[in-house]
Scaffold this motif. Structure first.
Motif, PDB file in Angstrom:
ATOM      1  N   ALA A   1      29.405 -11.202 -18.797  1.00  0.00           N
ATOM      2  CA  ALA A   1      28.366 -10.924 -20.061  1.00  0.00           C
ATOM      3  C   ALA A   1      27.281  -9.906 -19.577  1.00  0.00           C
ATOM      4  CB  ALA A   1      27.746 -12.416 -20.342  1.00  0.00           C
TER       5      ALA A   1
ATOM      6  N   CYS B   1      25.597 -16.333 -22.304  1.00  0.00           N
ATOM      7  CA  CYS B   1      25.493 -17.475 -21.441  1.00  0.00           C
ATOM      8  C   CYS B   1      24.151 -18.152 -21.673  1.00  0.00           C
ATOM      9  CB  CYS B   1      25.948 -16.980 -19.986  1.00  0.00           C
ATOM     10  SG  CYS B   1      27.476 -16.087 -19.661  1.00  0.00           S
TER      11      CYS B   1
ATOM     12  N   SER C   1      29.342 -18.635 -29.153  1.00  0.00           N
ATOM     13  CA  SER C   1      30.809 -18.907 -30.043  1.00  0.00           C
ATOM     14  C   SER C   1      31.583 -17.974 -28.848  1.00  0.00           C
ATOM     15  CB  SER C   1      30.706 -17.889 -31.131  1.00  0.00           C
ATOM     16  OG  SER C   1      29.921 -16.496 -31.010  1.00  0.00           O
ATOM     17  N   ASN C   2      31.162 -17.048 -27.938  1.00  0.00           N
ATOM     18  CA  ASN C   2      31.951 -16.367 -27.094  1.00  0.00           C
ATOM     19  C   ASN C   2      31.344 -16.438 -25.865  1.00  0.00           C
ATOM     20  OD1 ASN C   2      33.520 -14.728 -25.430  1.00  0.00           O
ATOM     21  ND2 ASN C   2      33.732 -13.067 -26.766  1.00  0.00           N
TER      22      ASN C   2
ATOM     23  N   TRP D   1      31.792 -15.487 -23.021  1.00  0.00           N
ATOM     24  CA  TRP D   1      32.108 -14.295 -21.892  1.00  0.00           C
ATOM     25  C   TRP D   1      31.363 -13.194 -22.333  1.00  0.00           C
ATOM     26  CZ3 TRP D   1      34.755 -14.797 -17.601  1.00  0.00           C
ATOM     27  CH2 TRP D   1      35.535 -15.880 -17.419  1.00  0.00           C
ATOM     28  N   ASN D   2      30.385 -13.284 -23.463  1.00  0.00           N
ATOM     29  CA  ASN D   2      29.543 -12.527 -24.100  1.00  0.00           C
ATOM     30  C   ASN D   2      27.870 -12.905 -24.057  1.00  0.00           C
ATOM     31  OD1 ASN D   2      31.287 -10.290 -24.716  1.00  0.00           O
ATOM     32  ND2 ASN D   2      31.656 -11.110 -26.885  1.00  0.00           N
TER      33      ASN D   2
ATOM     34  N   THR E   1      26.911 -21.020 -32.332  1.00  0.00           N
ATOM     35  CA  THR E   1      27.580 -22.044 -33.519  1.00  0.00           C
ATOM     36  C   THR E   1      26.465 -22.992 -33.814  1.00  0.00           C
ATOM     37  OG1 THR E   1      28.288 -23.708 -31.771  1.00  0.00           O
ATOM     38  CG2 THR E   1      29.675 -21.881 -32.498  1.00  0.00           C
TER      39      THR E   1
ATOM     40  N   ARG F   1      28.667  -6.355 -19.765  1.00  0.00           N
ATOM     41  CA  ARG F   1      28.915  -6.069 -21.218  1.00  0.00           C
ATOM     42  C   ARG F   1      27.541  -5.799 -21.865  1.00  0.00           C
ATOM     43  NH1 ARG F   1      33.676 -10.123 -23.408  1.00  0.00           N
ATOM     44  NH2 ARG F   1      35.321  -9.335 -22.304  1.00  0.00           N
TER      45      ARG F   1
ATOM     46  N   ASP G   1      26.007 -15.277 -32.934  1.00  0.00           N
ATOM     47  CA  ASP G   1      26.364 -15.289 -31.400  1.00  0.00           C
ATOM     48  C   ASP G   1      26.563 -17.042 -31.113  1.00  0.00           C
ATOM     49  OD1 ASP G   1      27.134 -12.692 -31.657  1.00  0.00           O
ATOM     50  OD2 ASP G   1      24.991 -12.299 -30.536  1.00  0.00           O
TER      51      ASP G   1
ATOM     52  N   GLN H   1      31.714 -15.960 -16.063  1.00  0.00           N
ATOM     53  CA  GLN H   1      31.200 -15.595 -17.595  1.00  0.00           C
ATOM     54  C   GLN H   1      29.595 -14.760 -17.340  1.00  0.00           C
ATOM     55  OE1 GLN H   1      31.083 -19.678 -18.906  1.00  0.00           O
ATOM     56  NE2 GLN H   1      33.264 -19.354 -19.778  1.00  0.00           N
TER      57      GLN H   1
END
Length: 617
Positions: A278, A338, A332-333, A335-336, A326, A281, A324, A274
């Motif tokens: 991330a 960490c 929330s993701n 993989w975007n 919660t 990206r 981003d 991850q």
């Protein structure tokens, strides 16, 4: 801490989920409360010390069965399948590599998808199938080439017969990956209960018992199973491991109703993936200043901002939008985005890779078990007029050396040095690792000298063209190289794990085991490449190969000297890597470092630590 931990799945304190248990459906609030109480009561009846004998027996029988097969396998492949030494050894190297690598995959599957109980169960079944398949190669005449008597030419194995044999190796490797990756951690799960006041002490006792049972299993394998193969033949010698593996599986399954079966959680290796995704990206993002507060971190974590090293990975934890995360503080993701801790864990791993690569050379040396077996097979192995040591049992001297060294180091040398200096004394991990690399180079040099003497005696006694001739030379000459090799492993292997354990964040403790297993796998693969290259280039122009099928015509001593030279070069490489290494301690709270060092001192590296996956076998 020990080598066998090198292949086990992660024991995470955060794992509190257990697999759902069946029960009566609730019909109201009162029923729900009653059902919860029933579930807690049911769980309290599961696990505990009563399950430990089943788990340890499962691992112990599996080790006796699997470790007892490898020492003599080179003889089985050469004498029964009529394979050349180089080709047979090449196959064994690949088998060793697979056996060391599959536990890493098994740990990932156990942690992330299957759970430990299911992983071990499947491993038992697959290992049993593999051993049964190997046993059938000895039982079914058509599964192997017909017997022959030199000097008549021998018929080589057909592709179908080789596939039958290699398939058994593959199944055993897959099965070992399931059992060895999760067995120790699954046992710890049974004792790691919140209502257990002596939880830590119980875990320490369990680890000590586990290591002792593992060492005893390896000793039985290298003596009892090898002796049976030598004196009762392959049919019985391969049949006994099948029976032991069946008992291993049966014992494990008998206790299934009383096991605590924790659900699979996210693996640490998934977190590494991850971070990489991330960071890629977010590669175009600019890193905000440390004081900006725009880095995602867990509440209460000591990792607030990323370090200044390997800055491209720090972009994985840059918080771009409040949405981003919660309300519970989780990305929330993942993989975007960490956490800072995830990023620092991967950085710590990357920084340790150069030092990790220096241990591969020792793994290559450990993998050369077929060479001393052929040497011992041509030497006088008698201890008395009626008893001789099996050729495949000389690896026992390595285990004895490791055990004796650990007792002396932990119980004699360190206390004596501390008493003399008036304060606690500990030898640094990097110094011990370097000493181990020096000793493994010396072990290869000693091996070269002994083989040179053995070969010269064989030629003088007229055995140049008779590789099975018994040389008038005691096989006890092979003991010194095993002793030196045992010291090398005790120093470097244990030093490696302790180095990773103290340098990495505490959440990465299991990575040390995985790194060592991966090093053994890579070492076996490189050993196969080296052997093939030596065989190819030394038999040019009609010359005899250094690793010839005829041990007396070949030059095993030259091959040992090559390994010794490579080992000394590797030692220089280690010194450079050790000098350039920047510790990760600045990324971990000082209290955590002190806590881990204290834990190492309390647990102390006990004798019987099974650091070897295939070192003796």
């Amino acid at each position: 801490m020990e080598k066998e931990m090198k292949n086990h799945s992660v024991i995470s304190p955060s794992e509190s989920k257990v697999e759902k248990e069946t029960g009566n459906p609730s019909s109201g609030i009162g029923d729900e409360n009653e059902t919860d109480m029933e579930r807690l009561t049911a769980r309290s009846r599961k696990g505990g010390l009563i399950t430990i004998p089943f788990i340890i027996a499962n691992e112990g029988f599996e080790k006796v069965a699997s470790y007892g097969l490898l020492p003599n396998m080179i003889l089985y492949m050469m004498n029964v399948y009529h394979l050349g030494f180089a080709k047979a050894n090449y196959i064994l190297f690949l088998w060793s590599a697979a056996t060391n690598f599959t536990p890493i995959i098994g740990a990932f599957l156990a942690d992330s998808y299957m759970g430990r109980c299911l992983t071990i169960s499947l491993g038992c079944i697959i290992s049993l199938l593999g051993m049964m398949l190997l046993w059938l190669t000895a039982m079914i005449p058509g599964a192997k080439p017909p017997t022959c008597s030199p000097p008549l030419p021998c018929k080589t194995a057909t592709p179908a017969q080789l596939f039958f044999l290699i398939a058994s190796f593959g199944l055993m490797s897959i099965g070992a990956g399931g059992i060895r990756s999760a067995s120790m951690a699954f046992g710890a799960d049974q004792l790691d209960k919140g209502d257990n006041a002596g939880n830590q002490r119980a875990l320490e006792s369990y680890f000590g018992l586990y290591y002792a049972a593992t060492t005893l299993s390896v000793l039985v394998a290298l003596t009892g199973i090898v002796y049976i193969q030598d004196h009762m033949g392959w049919k019985v010698g391969f049949g006994v491991p099948v029976i032991l593996m069946f008992l291993s599986a049966l014992i494990f399954f008998l206790a299934s109703p009383i096991y605590i079966k924790k659900a699979a959680t996210t693996s640490l290796f998934t977190g590494f993936a991850q971070v990489i995704v991330a960071a890629y990206r977010n590669r175009k993002l600019a890193l905000p200043p440390p004081e900006s507060g725009n880095y995602h971190h867990e509440k209460g974590s000591s990792y607030i901002v990323p370090s200044g090293k390997l800055r491209f990975l720090s972009k994985a934890c840059v918080l771009q939008n409040p949405e981003d995360v919660t309300p519970s503080g989780v990305a929330s993701n993942p993989w975007n985005l960490c956490t800072v801790q995830q990023v620092e864990e991967l950085k710590a791993l990357i920084r340790a890779i150069p030092i990790w690569t220096t241990g591969i050379m020792m793994s290559i040396n450990i993998s050369q078990s077929a060479f001393p077996l052929l040497q011992a097979n041509t030497m006088d192995r008698h201890l008395t007029s009626s008893f001789e040591i099996p050729a495949g049992s000389f690896g026992v001297f390595m285990i004895i050396t490791i055990t004796v060294w650990l007792i002396l180091y932990d119980r004699v040398l360190l206390p004596l040095a501390s008493k003399i200096r008036g304060k606690p004394v500990r030898v640094g991990t990097k110094l011990r690792m370097g000493a181990g690399l020096f000793m493994t180079a010396m072990a290869m040099a000693v091996s070269a000298i002994v083989e040179h003497i053995r070969r010269r005696k064989a030629i003088d006694q007229g055995f140049l063209n008779n590789p099975r001739g018994l040389v008038n030379m005691s096989a006890m000459w092979l003991v010194p190289q095993n002793v030196v090799a045992g010291l090398a492993e005790a120093l470097n292997a244990i030093g490696q794990f302790e180095f990773y354990y103290t340098e990495f964040p505490k959440s990465m403790s299991s990575v040390a085991a995985s790194l060592f297993g991966l090093g053994m796998a890579v070492g076996s693969l490189l050993a196969s490449v080296l052997l093939s290259a030596v065989d190819k280039y030394t038999k040019r122009e009609g010359k005899e190969s250094w690793v010839s099928n005829n041990i007396n015509k070949g030059r095993f001593d030259y091959y040992y000297w090559l390994l010794a030279i490579m080992s000394f070069i590797n030692l220089l490489y280690y010194i450079l890597c050790s000098w350039l290494y920047e510790p990760c301690a600045d990324q971990v709270k000082k209290g955590e470092v002190e806590e881990k060092e204290k834990e190492l001192e309390q647990r102390s590296l006990r004798p019987g630590s099974p650091f070897r996956t295939d070192a003796t076998a």
